[in-house]
Design a protein around this motif. Structure first.
Motif, PDB file in Angstrom:
ATOM      1  N   ARG A   1      -2.289   3.938   4.044  1.00 56.31           N
ATOM      2  CA  ARG A   1      -0.994   3.337   3.709  1.00 56.31           C
ATOM      3  C   ARG A   1      -1.190   1.940   3.107  1.00 56.31           C
ATOM      4  O   ARG A   1      -0.537   1.572   2.140  1.00 56.31           O
ATOM      5  CB  ARG A   1      -0.109   3.277   4.955  1.00 56.31           C
ATOM      6  CG  ARG A   1       1.315   2.870   4.642  1.00 56.31           C
ATOM      7  CD  ARG A   1       2.213   3.169   5.797  1.00 56.31           C
ATOM      8  NE  ARG A   1       2.429   1.924   6.529  1.00 56.31           N
ATOM      9  CZ  ARG A   1       2.888   1.845   7.748  1.00 56.31           C
ATOM     10  NH1 ARG A   1       3.166   2.943   8.419  1.00 56.31           N
ATOM     11  NH2 ARG A   1       3.072   0.698   8.324  1.00 56.31           N
ATOM     12  N   GLU A   2      -2.120   1.172   3.667  1.00 53.73           N
ATOM     13  CA  GLU A   2      -2.409  -0.163   3.138  1.00 53.73           C
ATOM     14  C   GLU A   2      -3.092  -0.064   1.762  1.00 53.73           C
ATOM     15  O   GLU A   2      -2.814  -0.874   0.873  1.00 53.73           O
ATOM     16  CB  GLU A   2      -3.286  -0.949   4.117  1.00 53.73           C
ATOM     17  CG  GLU A   2      -3.643  -2.335   3.652  1.00 53.73           C
ATOM     18  CD  GLU A   2      -2.461  -3.275   3.450  1.00 53.73           C
ATOM     19  OE1 GLU A   2      -2.666  -4.338   2.836  1.00 53.73           O
ATOM     20  OE2 GLU A   2      -1.326  -2.977   3.878  1.00 53.73           O
ATOM     21  N   ILE A   3      -3.957   0.910   1.588  1.00 50.09           N
ATOM     22  CA  ILE A   3      -4.587   1.131   0.274  1.00 50.09           C
ATOM     23  C   ILE A   3      -3.510   1.459  -0.755  1.00 50.09           C
ATOM     24  O   ILE A   3      -3.519   0.931  -1.874  1.00 50.09           O
ATOM     25  CB  ILE A   3      -5.639   2.263   0.345  1.00 50.09           C
ATOM     26  CG1 ILE A   3      -6.760   1.915   1.333  1.00 50.09           C
ATOM     27  CG2 ILE A   3      -6.176   2.609  -1.038  1.00 50.09           C
ATOM     28  CD1 ILE A   3      -7.641   0.757   0.959  1.00 50.09           C
ATOM     29  N   ARG A   4      -2.559   2.313  -0.377  1.00 46.74           N
ATOM     30  CA  ARG A   4      -1.444   2.638  -1.284  1.00 46.74           C
ATOM     31  C   ARG A   4      -0.632   1.396  -1.623  1.00 46.74           C
ATOM     32  O   ARG A   4      -0.249   1.179  -2.772  1.00 46.74           O
ATOM     33  CB  ARG A   4      -0.529   3.697  -0.659  1.00 46.74           C
ATOM     34  CG  ARG A   4      -1.083   5.088  -0.684  1.00 46.74           C
ATOM     35  CD  ARG A   4      -0.053   6.097  -0.143  1.00 46.74           C
ATOM     36  NE  ARG A   4      -0.723   7.319   0.237  1.00 46.74           N
ATOM     37  CZ  ARG A   4      -1.187   7.584   1.461  1.00 46.74           C
ATOM     38  NH1 ARG A   4      -1.005   6.731   2.463  1.00 46.74           N
ATOM     39  NH2 ARG A   4      -1.804   8.720   1.700  1.00 46.74           N
ATOM     40  N   ARG A   5      -0.364   0.554  -0.615  1.00 49.51           N
ATOM     41  CA  ARG A   5       0.402  -0.666  -0.858  1.00 49.51           C
ATOM     42  C   ARG A   5      -0.319  -1.566  -1.862  1.00 49.51           C
ATOM     43  O   ARG A   5       0.290  -2.084  -2.796  1.00 49.51           O
ATOM     44  CB  ARG A   5       0.629  -1.426   0.455  1.00 49.51           C
ATOM     45  CG  ARG A   5       1.579  -2.630   0.296  1.00 49.51           C
ATOM     46  CD  ARG A   5       1.475  -3.618   1.444  1.00 49.51           C
ATOM     47  NE  ARG A   5       0.185  -4.261   1.519  1.00 49.51           N
ATOM     48  CZ  ARG A   5      -0.225  -5.258   0.715  1.00 49.51           C
ATOM     49  NH1 ARG A   5       0.550  -5.705  -0.250  1.00 49.51           N
ATOM     50  NH2 ARG A   5      -1.414  -5.802   0.867  1.00 49.51           N
ATOM     51  N   LYS A   6      -1.608  -1.727  -1.697  1.00 49.18           N
ATOM     52  CA  LYS A   6      -2.382  -2.543  -2.633  1.00 49.18           C
ATOM     53  C   LYS A   6      -2.353  -1.929  -4.032  1.00 49.18           C
ATOM     54  O   LYS A   6      -2.284  -2.646  -5.031  1.00 49.18           O
ATOM     55  CB  LYS A   6      -3.816  -2.704  -2.144  1.00 49.18           C
ATOM     56  CG  LYS A   6      -3.914  -3.596  -0.920  1.00 49.18           C
ATOM     57  CD  LYS A   6      -5.329  -3.701  -0.402  1.00 49.18           C
ATOM     58  CE  LYS A   6      -5.371  -4.599   0.825  1.00 49.18           C
ATOM     59  NZ  LYS A   6      -6.713  -4.811   1.326  1.00 49.18           N
ATOM     60  N   GLY A   7      -2.401  -0.612  -4.092  1.00 47.49           N
ATOM     61  CA  GLY A   7      -2.293   0.065  -5.381  1.00 47.49           C
ATOM     62  C   GLY A   7      -0.954  -0.191  -6.041  1.00 47.49           C
ATOM     63  O   GLY A   7      -0.880  -0.455  -7.249  1.00 47.49           O
TER      64      GLY A   7
END
Length: 130
Positions: free
Chosen positions: A37-43
């Motif tokens: 979820r955090e990786i998606r947010r950074k994306g």
């Protein structure tokens, strides 16, 4: 600009003095503990910056780079980035390969998820034209 500085805070910035202009790599070091979820947010954040052609820490030419510990993690992070439309922006590589004589090879997230063999997808270099 200030907005881009506040929107994305990478683990490290590497500035390469290329022939035409400086090129910045915004490194994220992932040891497998960050949620997808955090990786998606950074994306999402970096995709929004790129769509506006916003500079990152004052640099116009930039690319986010994610170094991960395993091929399995590489594939799952690549999938997360592609899901939010950041697959053509983010380069991914293996963290341990940083210590090899040739250094790490990279692939865009879109290339990782479409490859039948992820290791073979990791053939690129980071600088445009390199």
């Amino acid at each position: 600009g200030r907005a881009s500085r506040d929107a994305h805070v990478p683990d490290a910035l590497v500035v390469v003095r290329a022939a035409r202009a400086p090129y910045v790599f915004a490194y994220e070091i992932d040891r497998g503990q960050e949620s997808l979820r955090e990786i998606r947010r950074k994306g999402q954040v970096t995709r929004a910056l790129a769509q506006k052609a916003a500079p990152l820490y004052g640099y116009v030419a930039w690319r986010p780079v994610l170094l991960v510990p395993t091929l399995r993690r590489l594939r799952s992070c690549a999938q997360a980035l592609v899901e939010v439309g950041a697959g053509e922006l983010w380069a991914l590589g293996l963290l341990d390969a940083v210590h090899t004589p040739d250094g790490p090879h990279y692939a865009l997230a879109t290339a990782v998820i479409s490859a039948s063999n992820v290791e073979l997808a990791l053939v690129g270099r980071l600088l445009p034209g390199a």
